[in-house]
Structure formats: C-alpha cells, structure tokens
Design a protein around this motif. Structure first.
Motif, mmCIF file in Angstrom:
data_model
loop_
_atom_site.group_PDB
_atom_site.id
_atom_site.type_symbol
_atom_site.label_atom_id
_atom_site.label_comp_id
_atom_site.label_asym_id
_atom_site.label_seq_id
_atom_site.Cartn_x
_atom_site.Cartn_y
_atom_site.Cartn_z
ATOM 1 N N VAL A 154 57.069 22.839 -13.840
ATOM 2 C CA VAL A 154 56.448 21.528 -13.638
ATOM 3 C C VAL A 154 55.724 21.210 -14.941
ATOM 4 O O VAL A 154 54.875 21.980 -15.386
ATOM 5 N N PHE A 155 56.086 20.067 -15.522
ATOM 6 C CA PHE A 155 55.601 19.717 -16.850
ATOM 7 C C PHE A 155 55.136 18.274 -16.873
ATOM 8 O O PHE A 155 55.795 17.386 -16.328
ATOM 9 N N ASP A 156 53.996 18.033 -17.509
ATOM 10 C CA ASP A 156 53.453 16.688 -17.721
ATOM 11 C C ASP A 156 53.644 16.332 -19.188
ATOM 12 O O ASP A 156 52.887 16.794 -20.043
ATOM 13 N N PRO A 157 54.659 15.504 -19.514
ATOM 14 C CA PRO A 157 54.878 15.143 -20.916
ATOM 15 C C PRO A 157 53.860 14.137 -21.442
ATOM 16 O O PRO A 157 53.816 13.889 -22.651
ATOM 17 N N ASP A 158 53.042 13.563 -20.563
ATOM 18 C CA ASP A 158 52.103 12.522 -20.959
ATOM 19 C C ASP A 158 50.692 13.033 -21.233
ATOM 20 O O ASP A 158 49.807 12.257 -21.594
ATOM 21 N N ALA A 159 50.467 14.317 -21.076
ATOM 22 C CA ALA A 159 49.144 14.888 -21.326
ATOM 23 C C ALA A 159 48.749 14.672 -22.784
ATOM 24 O O ALA A 159 49.589 14.788 -23.682
ATOM 25 N N PRO A 160 47.488 14.358 -23.040
ATOM 26 C CA PRO A 160 47.050 14.065 -24.405
ATOM 27 C C PRO A 160 46.788 15.332 -25.229
ATOM 28 O O PRO A 160 45.702 15.562 -25.742
ATOM 29 N N THR A 161 47.832 16.164 -25.343
ATOM 30 C CA THR A 161 47.703 17.428 -26.068
ATOM 31 C C THR A 161 48.568 17.484 -27.314
ATOM 32 O O THR A 161 48.413 18.399 -28.113
ATOM 33 N N GLY A 162 49.516 16.590 -27.429
ATOM 34 C CA GLY A 162 50.496 16.667 -28.507
ATOM 35 C C GLY A 162 51.702 17.493 -28.126
ATOM 36 O O GLY A 162 52.720 17.475 -28.801
ATOM 37 N N SER A 163 51.589 18.249 -27.023
ATOM 38 C CA SER A 163 52.705 19.094 -26.591
ATOM 39 C C SER A 163 52.879 19.101 -25.079
ATOM 40 O O SER A 163 53.532 19.986 -24.542
#
Length: 162
Positions: free
Chosen positions: A55-64
């Motif tokens: 499960v992955f959140d591509p929109d997180a404000p981490t750069g990755s």
C-alpha cells in the motif's frame, strides 16, 4: 512471453471495504481505525509461487511517497486476506514509513488535499522473497521488481480536512 500488461488483464484485486476510486472508509484511516482492509484477488498467472501486498501513497510530501504496508511470502493457495488480518503463516510484514511493520492507515497532512492510496497485490515467481520485518518498502519494492509476474491494483483516496 507476453508483456506484463498482457498478463495482468485477468489478474484482479477487489475489496469488500471499498471499490477502486472510492474514498477510504474510516477503518483504514490511521486516527479512526488503522485497520488493514479486506483484499481478495483472482486470475494470477501460471508460474505464480507466492503473493505480496503493498500500500503506497504517491502523494505524500516526502519526495518519494509513503509506504503504508508491505507484505511478502503469502502462500500461493491464499487469495484473500480478511480485514484486520490475520495474515497466513509464513507471510512477513515489512517496516512502513511509520517506522514499524504492519498496516499503517491513511494520515495525510491537514489541508494537503486528497491523497491516493494504491493497494497492489503482486503475483511472485518465487516461494519466498528475502525480506524481513526490518526491511523498508523500498527494499520490498526492489525485490518485487525482479520477481513480479503480474500485479493487480485498486486505488482509494483520503483527504484530511483538518
């Protein structure tokens, strides 16, 4: 040998908790339930020896992005995980970006807008990936890159309006 896109046409992922494109229910939100959802899959290609889930959140404000769940070494005869588990014997959960193994629910920063949560099941060409509960989502992803026969995904969204 058909390309990955051709092999995924019959491999499907569903959930009793939400449908592709839905808003995540409270049960899958960190502050409201923090429970892994029901997932069921079918149509894995010939040669599948185990399954993995991310499960992955591509929109997180981490750069990755942000890893919310990684699971590997699900036996090939298992095609469904109930909400909240348990996981089958032999399955291993990796360290999420929250810093520990297990499912970590949606928790986007307040006011950051809607985030996408991509739930993916991978058909894997080996019985066992060499991953541990201490390994990151990136390491799970690296191993899956070399052993994925097919993948099926559904995406839900969640927005923390604060």
């Amino acid at each position: 040998m058909p390309c990955l896109e051709e092999r995924t046409m019959t491999f499907t992922l569903t959930s009793n908790d939400f449908k592709d494109g839905d808003t995540l229910p409270d049960a899958q939100v960190q502050s409201k339930g923090d429970t892994s959802p029901h997932l069921a899959w079918s149509g894995a290609p010939e040669g599948t020896k185990s399954f993995a889930i991310t499960v992955f959140d591509p929109d997180a404000p981490t750069g990755s992005g942000f890893w919310h769940w990684t699971v590997a070494n699900i036996p090939v005869d298992v095609t469904e995980i109930p909400a909240g588990g348990p996981l089958p014997q032999g399955a291993v959960e990796g360290r999420t970006d929250y810093g520990e193994p297990g499912f970590g629910g949606a928790a986007p920063p307040p006011g950051h807008g809607p985030h996408r949560y991509v739930f993916t099941v991978f058909a894997v060409d080996t019985d066992r990936l060499e991953v541990t509960p201490e390994d990151s989502g990136a390491k799970y992803g690296f191993n899956l890159h070399f052993h994925t026969l097919a993948r099926a995904s559904i995406t839900a969204t969640y927005e923390n309006r604060g």
